[in-house]
Design an enzyme around this catalytic site. Structure first.
Site, short mmCIF file in Angstrom:
data_model
loop_
_atom_site.label_atom_id
_atom_site.label_comp_id
_atom_site.label_asym_id
_atom_site.label_seq_id
_atom_site.Cartn_x
_atom_site.Cartn_y
_atom_site.Cartn_z
CD GLU A 127 -2.91 -1.15 2.36
OE1 GLU A 127 -2.76 -0.32 3.27
OE2 GLU A 127 -3.84 -1.98 2.34
CG ASN A 169 -0.67 -7.03 -1.44
OD1 ASN A 169 -1.25 -7.66 -2.32
ND2 ASN A 169 -1.19 -6.86 -0.23
CG HIS A 205 -9.95 -5.82 0.58
ND1 HIS A 205 -10.18 -6.95 1.33
CD2 HIS A 205 -8.64 -5.51 0.76
CE1 HIS A 205 -9.05 -7.30 1.94
NE2 HIS A 205 -8.11 -6.44 1.60
CD GLU A 232 -4.67 -7.90 1.73
OE1 GLU A 232 -5.55 -7.18 2.24
OE2 GLU A 232 -3.45 -7.64 1.81
CG ASP A 234 -12.79 -8.92 1.68
OD1 ASP A 234 -12.66 -8.01 0.84
OD2 ASP A 234 -12.36 -8.81 2.86
C1 XIL Z 1 -6.40 -6.25 8.25
C2 XIL Z 1 -6.74 -7.40 9.16
O1 XIL Z 1 -7.66 -8.25 8.49
C3 XIL Z 1 -7.34 -6.90 10.46
O2 XIL Z 1 -7.47 -7.97 11.39
C4 XIL Z 1 -6.47 -5.81 11.07
O3 XIL Z 1 -7.11 -5.26 12.20
C5 XIL Z 1 -6.17 -4.72 10.06
O4 XIL Z 1 -5.60 -5.30 8.90
N1 XIL Z 1 -5.04 -4.59 3.63
C6 XIL Z 1 -4.05 -5.43 4.09
C7 XIL Z 1 -4.31 -6.32 5.25
O5 XIL Z 1 -2.99 -5.53 3.46
O6 XIL Z 1 -3.16 -6.51 6.04
C8 XIL Z 1 -5.42 -5.77 6.11
O7 XIL Z 1 -5.70 -6.75 7.12
C9 XIL Z 1 -6.64 -5.46 5.28
C10 XIL Z 1 -6.32 -4.40 4.25
#
Ligand code: XIL
Length: 298
Positions: A127, A169, A205, A232, A234
């Site tokens: 990020e 990422n 996401h 990641e 969802d």
């Molecule tokens: C999130 C986790 O799922 C949570 O448990 C934590 O509180 C915050 O981080 N991008 C990412 C992940 O790269 O590491 C994040 O994970 C979600 C967004």
């Protein structure tokens, strides 16, 4: 295949999930993890605040639990993450300049060395780009050490664990837009100058739909000579959820260098997106319609 990873494997891909060390004693949870997934990411346990809570004092207990359990079951591991503006330990948050640069590179070297030989791919940097519509770098203490902090982190990671694939990422880079194009330009520059980078992770996401140019965006990165991974995933619950999961699988399968898909949690009740029910299993661990459409698309 009758499970997500078995089906993905038949297509030469992996199917993974993020897990939390604190849930590993939950039999329903671990039963699903053991059965369905072949790639494991630690949801929080390998982040900077977890692995170096005090400067120069490293803590690997929970990360090791996840990594060693996965490897012992024949699964692979994505390392997440060596360098990020968020979830930094307090001592790092208050650092700047060359001292921070040195502390960052020491962190990358120490953690990548600890896990050397055990990691399929590291999210070396997470990020680092902003959401300003202009493709700028995200402002952070790390960015303020100099624009070359990203390549310095990648070089340190390669030196520490030459066998791991090294990924950049991010989120919001899933479609063709100014942010993803800025990442694209960085990757192209890294490849041209020999900065070690092997893969790009697309967090994915999503709300209730996926971008129409998702596949095309994955393909343009692959065409730079890097692997691409969905890291990641969802997708918010709604009438389109099962269809959207199918579209994600189809996009990855259409790109030969898309090596795998990871969902960000197991059951809806495990998700960081509270109330969105964005995953493949319900709170009781039952398969959702999104599970079936995902499996059928693989
Ligand atoms: C999130 C986790 O799922 C949570 O448990 C934590 O509180 C915050 O981080 N991008 C990412 C992940 O790269 O590491 C994040 O994970 C979600 C967004």
């Amino acid at each position: 295949g009758s499970t997500l990873h078995a089906a993905a494997s038949e297509k030469g891909r992996y199917f993974g999930t993020a897990i939390a060390a604190g849930r590993m004693n939950d039999a329903t949870y671990m039963g699903i993890v053991d059965r369905e997934f072949g790639m494991i990411t630690a949801e929080n346990e390998m982040k900077m605040d977890a692995t170096e809570p005090n400067r120069g004092q490293f803590s690997y207990t929970n990360g090791d639990r996840i990594v060693n359990d996965a490897l012992g079951k024949g699964k692979k591991v994505r390392g997440h993450t060596l360098a990020w503006h968020a979830q930094q330990p307090g001592w790092m948050q208050s650092m700047s300049g060359s001292a921070l640069r040195q502390a960052l590179l020491n962190h990358v070297t120490q953690v990548a060395t600890h896990y050397k030989g055990k990691i399929y791919a590291w999210d070396v940097v997470n990020e680092a780009f902003a959401d300003d519509g202009r493709g700028s770098r995200r402002d952070s203490n790390l960015q303020r050490t100099g624009n070359d902090w990203i390549e310095a982190a990648f070089r340190a990671a390669r030196a520490a664990d030459p066998g791991a694939k090294l990924c950049y990422n991010d989120y919001g880079t899933d479609s063709i837009n100014p942010k993803s194009t800025a990442v694209y330009d960085m990757v192209r520059d890294f490849k041209a100058r020999g900065v070690p980078i092997d893969c790009v992770g697309f967090q994915s996401h999503f709300g209730t739909t996926i971008p129409s140019d998702y596949r095309a965006n994955l393909q343009r990165f692959a065409d730079l000579g890097v692997d691409v991974q969905i890291t990641e995933l969802d997708i918010e619950q709604g009438s389109n959820q099962a269809n959207a999961y199918r579209q994600v699988v189809e996009a990855c399968l259409a790109v030969s260098r898309c090596t795998g898909i990871t969902v960000w949690g197991v059951r809806d009740t495990d998700s960081w997106r509270t109330g969105k029910n964005p995953l493949l299993f319900d709170g009781n661990g039952n398969k959702k319609a999104a599970y079936t459409s995902t499996l059928n698309a693989l």
